[in-house]
Design an enzyme around this catalytic site. Structure first.
Site, PDB file in Angstrom:
ATOM      1  N   HIS A   1       0.866  -1.192   0.000  1.00  0.00           N
ATOM      2  CA  HIS A   1       0.000   0.000   0.000  1.00  0.00           C
ATOM      3  C   HIS A   1       0.893   1.230   0.000  1.00  0.00           C
ATOM      4  O   HIS A   1       1.961   1.228   0.602  1.00  0.00           O
ATOM      5  CB  HIS A   1      -0.889   0.014   1.253  1.00  0.00           C
ATOM      6  CG  HIS A   1      -2.058   0.928   1.138  1.00  0.00           C
ATOM      7  ND1 HIS A   1      -1.984   2.272   1.426  1.00  0.00           N
ATOM      8  CD2 HIS A   1      -3.323   0.707   0.730  1.00  0.00           C
ATOM      9  CE1 HIS A   1      -3.167   2.829   1.238  1.00  0.00           C
ATOM     10  NE2 HIS A   1      -3.991   1.912   0.803  1.00  0.00           N
TER      11      HIS A   1
ATOM     12  N   GLU B  52      -7.731  -5.467  -0.319  1.00  0.00           N
ATOM     13  CA  GLU B  52      -8.271  -6.281  -1.426  1.00  0.00           C
ATOM     14  C   GLU B  52      -8.195  -7.776  -1.185  1.00  0.00           C
ATOM     15  O   GLU B  52      -8.967  -8.532  -1.791  1.00  0.00           O
ATOM     16  CB  GLU B  52      -7.515  -5.958  -2.724  1.00  0.00           C
ATOM     17  CG  GLU B  52      -7.348  -4.494  -3.027  1.00  0.00           C
ATOM     18  CD  GLU B  52      -8.662  -3.751  -3.296  1.00  0.00           C
ATOM     19  OE1 GLU B  52      -8.573  -2.696  -3.921  1.00  0.00           O
ATOM     20  OE2 GLU B  52      -9.735  -4.223  -2.870  1.00  0.00           O
TER      21      GLU B  52
END
Ligand code: SDX
Length: 363
Positions: free
Chosen positions: A246, A305
């Site tokens: 991320h 996700e």
């Protein structure tokens, strides 16, 4: 070339804060942990949109207006041509979205919030040769999405799981798709233009396009014992492991656990679901290990996700539609950011540093 705007503060916002070091997400002063699983999507919208429309209805009225917006946008589906169905679902939804009038009022905002929730199930059903199901304005947003997808009322735990997901992904600081929405809003184009830009940015596999490929990875690995070799080969090819890493979080994404638990509670076929989760947990552990070995200077942890993929699979969404389900939740945040930018911001126009060739003689 610093072309990712890492660590650049591009705007101030009262909407959300992503604390990458602590792994904490705050949305309008409330911690994600207290919101996900405990808040309806309608209440989340009321929280996000407060102050950006005048008058702003109370949450029950907003929910009723959103139900009517679902009913009204359904009319766009009837106009969909067979050519639409030859497009990937997300592109077909973009075409339908473009048909919504480009304005800045609450009814346009609600039409845009309703749109992905109505268009995606309709296109999915049309692509499988089934008739679209008309919205039920009386149903909750999450329940209506599942009813329009499956043609029958969803079980309580399924509606709860989808609602937890929609709330968890509703807003997340200045991610790429939200920034795209703000840039377009800063030119005073209408909300439809902002949402089209945001949905286009979300489509990318580096952003919202990752959940489908997470399932592809699980299917390719097949069983826990094959995880190590498969992941090593992927990294040898310089592939990105979908569902990990991320730009902001340097620790585990706080949304991952909420979504993992929501998915695990979907005990449709307990044994099959449990083995799917067992495979995912084994792959997650192997991925975290090998990423730490291969990229010791870059903390690469599980992001939102990875378990989203299992949750949306358990809810019966086709994997090529996962990004659209992400948009069903995030559209509330996009609208709020677009309004904040249009009401209180200026035209977004950063500078760039020219590093190309210059004319040889003074022109
Ligand atoms: C979302 O911003 C948001 O808030 C987004 C989001 C939201 O709610 O809106 O949280 C939603 O987009 C989550 C991310 C979903 N994407 C994926 O899961 C795709 C896989 N992840 C990545 O590609 C990546 O981690 C990004 C794009 C998410 C972030 O990458 P950065 O910050 O641009 O980092 P980078 O590309 O500069 O990589 C730094 C290093 C590189 O290695 P080196 O070249 O320095 O040796 O880390 C490596 C990368 O190769 N790396 C990965 C990796 N992610 C980064 N290596 C393998 N697998 C990965 N997933």
């Amino acid at each position: 070339m610093k072309n990712g705007l890492d660590d650049v503060i591009a705007t101030e916002t009262i909407l959300s804060d992503v604390d990458g070091a602590a792994g904490r997400l705050i949305i309008r002063g409330r911690s994600l942990d207290e919101l996900a699983g405990a808040t309806s999507y309608e209440d989340m919208l009321a929280l996000l949109l407060a102050g950006f429309f005048d008058p702003m209805p109370d949450p029950p009225t907003l929910g009723a207006l959103l139900g009517r917006a679902r009913r009204d946008v359904f009319g766009h589906v009837a106009s969909s041509q067979s050519a639409l169905l030859s497009l990937p679902t997300i592109d077909a939804v973009r075409v339908l979205l473009a048909g919504i009038k480009d304005r800045d009022d609450l009814s346009s905002a609600l039409a845009l919030i309703a749109a992905p929730a109505v268009f995606a199930p309709a296109i999915i059903r049309l692509k499988s040769g089934e008739e679209p199901i008309a919205p039920d304005p009386q149903a909750s947003h999450a329940a209506d999405i599942l009813r329009m997808l499956h043609g029958e009322p969803a079980r309580e735990e399924e509606t709860k799981a989808l609602e937890t997901y929609l709330v968890a992904v509703s807003d997340h600081g200045l991610n790429a798709s939200t920034f795209a929405a703000r840039i377009v809003a800063s030119t005073h184009a209408g909300l439809t233009s902002s949402i089209l830009a945001a949905l286009s940015a979300l489509k990318g596999p580096l952003h919202g396009g990752a959940p489908g490929p997470v399932l592809d990875m699980l299917d390719a690995i097949g069983e826990p014992s094959a995880a190590g070799a498969w992941l090593a080969a992927a990294l040898d090819r310089n592939d990105r492991l979908m569902g990990f890493g991320h730009r902001v979080y340097r620790v585990r994404d706080p949304r991952a656990d909420a979504l993992k638990e929501a998915g695990r509670r979907l005990s449709k076929v307990a044994t099959a679901r449990d083995s799917r989760f067992a495979l995912a947990e084994a792959i997650e552990a192997a991925a975290l290990k090998i990423l730490a070995e291969r990229k010791p200077n870059r903390p690469l942890k599980t992001n939102v996700e990875f378990y989203t993929a299992l949750l949306l699979e358990a809810l019966g969404f086709p994997r090529e539609s996962f990004t659209l389900v992400f948009a069903m939740g995030r559209v509330g945040g996009w609208i709020a950011h677009a309004r904040e930018q249009a009401l209180y911001g200026r035209l977004i126009r950063p500078q760039s540093k020219y590093v190309g060739p210059r004319p040889t003689q003074a022109a």
